[in-house]
Scaffold this active site. Sequence first.
Site, short mmCIF file in Angstrom:
data_model
loop_
_atom_site.label_atom_id
_atom_site.label_comp_id
_atom_site.label_asym_id
_atom_site.label_seq_id
_atom_site.Cartn_x
_atom_site.Cartn_y
_atom_site.Cartn_z
N THR A 370 0.71 -1.03 -0.12
CA THR A 370 -0.11 0.03 0.11
C THR A 370 0.95 1.24 0.04
OG1 THR A 370 -1.81 -1.42 1.27
CG2 THR A 370 -1.85 1.02 1.39
N THR A 388 -4.08 2.20 -2.22
CA THR A 388 -3.54 1.10 -2.49
C THR A 388 -4.47 0.08 -3.76
OG1 THR A 388 -3.06 -1.16 -1.61
CG2 THR A 388 -5.18 -0.47 -0.92
N ASN A 390 -4.01 -3.08 -3.40
CA ASN A 390 -3.68 -4.40 -2.39
C ASN A 390 -2.37 -4.97 -2.86
OD1 ASN A 390 -4.50 -5.98 -0.81
ND2 ASN A 390 -5.19 -7.60 -2.19
N ASP A 412 -9.00 -9.29 -0.33
CA ASP A 412 -9.07 -8.77 1.08
C ASP A 412 -10.43 -9.20 1.51
OD1 ASP A 412 -6.60 -7.91 1.21
OD2 ASP A 412 -7.50 -5.81 1.17
N GLY A 463 0.00 -3.83 4.74
CA GLY A 463 -1.12 -5.01 5.10
C GLY A 463 -1.45 -5.03 6.55
#
Length: 561
Positions: A370, A388, A390, A412, A463
């Site tokens: 991110t 982000t 991801n 996610d 994360g």
Amino acid sequence: MGLIASSLLFIQCQQHGPSTQRKHLGFIADSALVVSARAEASQIGVSILRKGGNAFDAMIATEFALAVAYPFAGNLGGGGFMVYRTHEGLTGSLDYREKAPMTASKDMYLDKDGQIIPEKSTLGGLAVGVPGTVAGMIEVHKKFGSLPLSEILDPVIKLARKGVVVTKKQANRLASYRPSFRKVNPDTMLFLKNWKQHDTIKYPALATTLELILKEGRDGFYKGVIAQKLTAFIRKNGGIITEKDLENYQAIWRKPITFEYDNLKITSMAPPSSGGICLAQIMNSLEPFDLHKYGHNQTKTIQVITEASRRSYADRSFFLGDPDFVKIPMDTLISKTYAQRRMQSFSFERATPSQEVSHGNISLSESDETTHYSIVDSYGNAIAATTTLNGGYGSKLYAAELGFFLNNEMDDFSSKPGSPNMFGMIGAEANAIAPEKRMLSSMTPTIIEKDGRLWMSLGTPGGSTIITSVLQTILNVHEFGMGMQEAVSQPRFHHQWLPDTIRMEPQQFDLDTKQQLQNLGYQLDEENSPIIGKVEGILVMENGQFEGGADPRGDDTALGF
């Protein structure tokens, strides 16, 4: 200047360990400051502030500039969260997180036997959630913007056309991700070229896309030509996002999580980010303990932070999801009474195995890749924003005609509740896939007031390690008396309930401390975390100046005036 010096501090920490930390100041500014992952983005943000723009104008410019200069995580095809504090002391937050498409389904990544299909939620078109970044920036401009959008976007468009010089770290990243790019993109893809340090990458297609957004605003992205091209491209690559999905997307202003720790007022992001709730729960758990007395990164400090984190992440995995879809017991989770009750099973005599810690009784990992930026302006406004795709470069799917990568945020969600996603986080039903639902995040953009005045703006990528990285940076300043650059540059560790290990940046922690932790029953992992977080922070110093902390783990840069 700040970046070079902060890199030297990091080297000193590597060589000498925490016992010989040296005081070091980051970039100092009198009036305004921007800290981001790339110098080009920070420079553009500062240029907007010099024109008389406010922190929100600079936010929009910085966000879009990161899409050009830092495509690893900066984006048009992703989303994020922003927490703000105005010069009047008002706080709030914006959720421009991605959403599941309308035709998404709970079992869309499972085979006929109910097992997760490898890479289905991480690579290519089916991994893509409906992007929120452009809607978020237009929403910020509508509510808080003081300059015309043309003045804000003009330097970004010029940067895209002129191009961005490749750094050594960027060249290494591009090389390592090239096999993934090749899996899902045609041979003509821009990033399949063997880019070297000092090369210049130009982004004419992205410049054209930004020009259309400038001309038509939100509709320039979510309707019309771009929407048609984008959805056709995603469908061609196995995705399910439609023009209706784009048209229906809305960024949402949300009430942030606010709590107190000692004499600090902390404002952070509410669900669908888990950041604010987890940060509150961990800090509430820590408040009764004398961390200052235990010492920075010493055994008892690491132990109590680990145990507080263990309990908070267990609750995260069970209770948290999109608040528009699930009922979250927020008031209980962030109460000091609940946190202290959760810590009753903790003893300094031994580790509490995670198998003994379930979620609390009340009547994961996501991407490391991110990016965060923090801004304060000369008017007294402050923002903290985390954005982000991801995974690094998201789904690795690059819309060449439009000039940007697309996210893989669908990973996610809990593709199969009880099973870990690609970053090791366990999820439950609260974060199961549903049409138009926002996936759970760990992003923790945070603003802190001390004695009623702005004191800090900070956040980080990382994360599931985001929350603990932000936590440790706050504690480094508040409990251990560090400045922002010194706090940002310190070695970090992380525990997230499952797997039951303390991840540590390698060769950064005292050998005796590590041995003591192992004797108490803690499993240490120095193999899987060469870097934990890349924190960007701003501290208001006692004399009223701003100190920027730019993480030496990346190409991060603090600039201001």
